[in-house]
Structures are given as structure tokens and as C-alpha cells.
Design a protein around this motif. Structure first.
Motif, PDB file in Angstrom:
ATOM      1  N   TYR A 125       0.841  -1.206   0.000  1.00 50.52           N
ATOM      2  CA  TYR A 125       0.000   0.000   0.000  1.00 50.52           C
ATOM      3  C   TYR A 125       0.873   1.252   0.000  1.00 50.52           C
ATOM      4  O   TYR A 125       0.609   2.204  -0.747  1.00 50.52           O
ATOM      5  N   ASP A 126       1.913   1.258   0.825  1.00 49.52           N
ATOM      6  CA  ASP A 126       2.819   2.410   0.861  1.00 49.52           C
ATOM      7  C   ASP A 126       3.501   2.611  -0.487  1.00 49.52           C
ATOM      8  O   ASP A 126       3.662   3.755  -0.943  1.00 49.52           O
ATOM      9  N   VAL A 178       0.925   4.170  -2.841  1.00 48.34           N
ATOM     10  CA  VAL A 178       0.744   5.592  -2.549  1.00 48.34           C
ATOM     11  C   VAL A 178       1.891   6.419  -3.123  1.00 48.34           C
ATOM     12  O   VAL A 178       1.684   7.500  -3.692  1.00 48.34           O
ATOM     13  N   GLN A 231       1.576   6.528  -7.093  1.00 46.00           N
ATOM     14  CA  GLN A 231       0.336   7.036  -7.679  1.00 46.00           C
ATOM     15  C   GLN A 231       0.500   8.401  -8.354  1.00 46.00           C
ATOM     16  O   GLN A 231      -0.014   8.602  -9.465  1.00 46.00           O
ATOM     17  N   HIS A 284      -5.717   1.041  -7.521  1.00 47.80           N
ATOM     18  CA  HIS A 284      -5.312   2.046  -6.530  1.00 47.80           C
ATOM     19  C   HIS A 284      -5.442   3.454  -7.110  1.00 47.80           C
ATOM     20  O   HIS A 284      -6.044   4.337  -6.475  1.00 47.80           O
ATOM     21  N   ASP A 320     -10.222   6.522   1.397  1.00 47.28           N
ATOM     22  CA  ASP A 320      -9.444   7.010   0.260  1.00 47.28           C
ATOM     23  C   ASP A 320     -10.265   7.229  -1.007  1.00 47.28           C
ATOM     24  O   ASP A 320      -9.923   8.079  -1.838  1.00 47.28           O
TER      25      ASP A 320
END
Length: 219
Positions: A75-76, A79, A82, A117, A145
Motif C-alpha cells: 500500500y505504501d 501511494v 500514484q 489504486h 481514500d
């Protein structure tokens, strides 16, 4: 700026943009091969397939680190990358003089991870997200989010050992819980790959999404 392959429509000015996001250790060229199958039925679609921002030690590129699917660092990673993807997409849309609502994202493996994402966090809702052999990261954060809710189709091989099919089912359930119209399709005798049946399913989904958006406009 990411290196990318581009293909303009055969016979018309572009009305839609499909952005391909490849898997680990691959390149945009691998997914641009999908356009060989789809372009005849999508004469007004422009295709673009960027290489990921980071080279891998095995050759090719990546969007996020090569980690287990349940590693929270994915996930990090997502992010962090992105903004790179969003900037690339916005530049491509501007280059083609297309509104952001004319965007569809197609991913494979970790490219699916990034398509979901990034696509669910764009300010303007994409026309569709199509993902092969991949799923969601940061499921517990999605309710906070999420900014857009495009239709989503996930396709997964039942023999996929790298992205087991149960991950597709979990992703569809999570997406449905936050108001996304999502469907999953598992294919027998398919491993971590995309075959002709998967491409046909994807083409039908995208064409349906284009037709719906053209008729009803952006949400």
C-alpha cells in the motif's frame, strides 16, 4: 516522464484512452499486444502502455516492490507511485485533447493493483477499470481514500499461483462494500496469464463501458 508505447485509432480522432499497466519485470510493450486484438472493435480508442518507473534486477520494470500480496508495504508503495501514474495519465489525456472521463485503465498483476489504486482515487471517475491476475491493496483504507467509483471487472485464472483466485473474490467483495459496481470472472485452466477468452471478456466489458458513458455521461 515514463517511457511509453502509443497507438492512435485506425480511422478516427480518439474518443477514448486506454492506459495499460504491466506486471512485475515486464514492459509496456507486453500489454500493448492486447491492442492487436482489440483495435478492430475499438476504432476510436487510443492506447498507451508506459514502462514502470523502476527497473528490476531481473530485467523489465515495476510499479511497486516485489512483495507478498498481504505485505502492508505494498500500500505504501502504491501511494508513493500514484502521483507518477496520475501525472502520466493527465499528460496523455491533454495530448489527445480528451476529458478525464474518457479514460479506461487496464492492468495485469501488479499493474492491476495500480490500476485499482490510482483509478479509484482519481478526481474524475474513469470510464472503467479492467484488471487481470491482480487485486486490491489497502482494503481497510479504501472507504476513506476512494474518490471515484468506475465499473470494475477482474479476471483471474483458477490455476494462478502468483495471484490466487480468492484474492479476486476478496477484491470484488471489498469494492462492492464501498459502492463500486464490480464483477469477477475466474477462468479454468488458466495460470498467471491472459488468454483469448480473457481478452474477449475484457473487450466486451470495455465496449459496454464506453457505450454507457457515451450515452449517460460522467457520474
Amino acid at each position: 516522464m515514463l517511457n511509453a508505447l502509443r497507438r492512435r485509432p485506425d480511422s478516427a480522432a480518439p474518443e477514448w484512452l486506454v492506459v495499460f499497466l504491466h506486471g512485475y519485470g515486464s514492459t509496456g510493450a507486453d500489454l500493448m499486444a492486447f491492442a492487436d486484438y482489440w483495435q478492430v472493435s475499438m476504432p476510436t480508442v487510443a492506447f498507451v502502455a508506459p514502462d514502470g518507473p523502476t527497473a528490476t534486477k531481473d530485467g523489465g520494470f515495476q510499479w511497486v516492490g516485489k512483495r507478498p500480496g498481504n505485505d502492508p508495504r505494498l500500500y505504501d508503495d502504491a501511494v508513493a507511485v500514484q502521483p507518477v501514474i496520475d501525472q502520466f495519465i493527465d499528460t496523455e489525456l491533454a495530448r489527445l485533447n480528451l476529458d478525464a472521463s474518457r479514460l479506461a485503465l487496464v492492468g495485469f498483476s501488479q499493474g492491476t493493483l495500480m490500476a485499482l489504486h490510482a483509478g479509484l482515487r482519481r478526481e474524475q471517475t474513469p470510464v472503467a477499470i479492467l484488471g487481470y491476475a491482480g487485486g486490491l491493496v489497502g482494503r481497510d483504507k479504501l472507504q476513506v481514500d476512494i474518490k471515484s467509483r468506475p465499473p470494475v471487472l477482474l479476471v483471474n485464472g483458477e490455476l494462478d499461483e502468483f495471484a490466487p483466485v480468492y484474492g479476486m473474490h476478496v477484491a470484488v467483495k471489498t469494492l462492492s462494500e464501498v459502492g463500486v459496481v464490480a464483477a469477477g470472472q475466474s477462468l479454468p485452466n488458466l495460470a498467471h496469464a491472459v488468454d483469448a477468452d480473457a481478452l474477449i471478456l475484457g473487450a466486451r466489458f470495455l465496449l459496454s463501458a464506453f457505450a454507457y458513458r457515451a450515452k449517460h455521461g460522467a457520474a
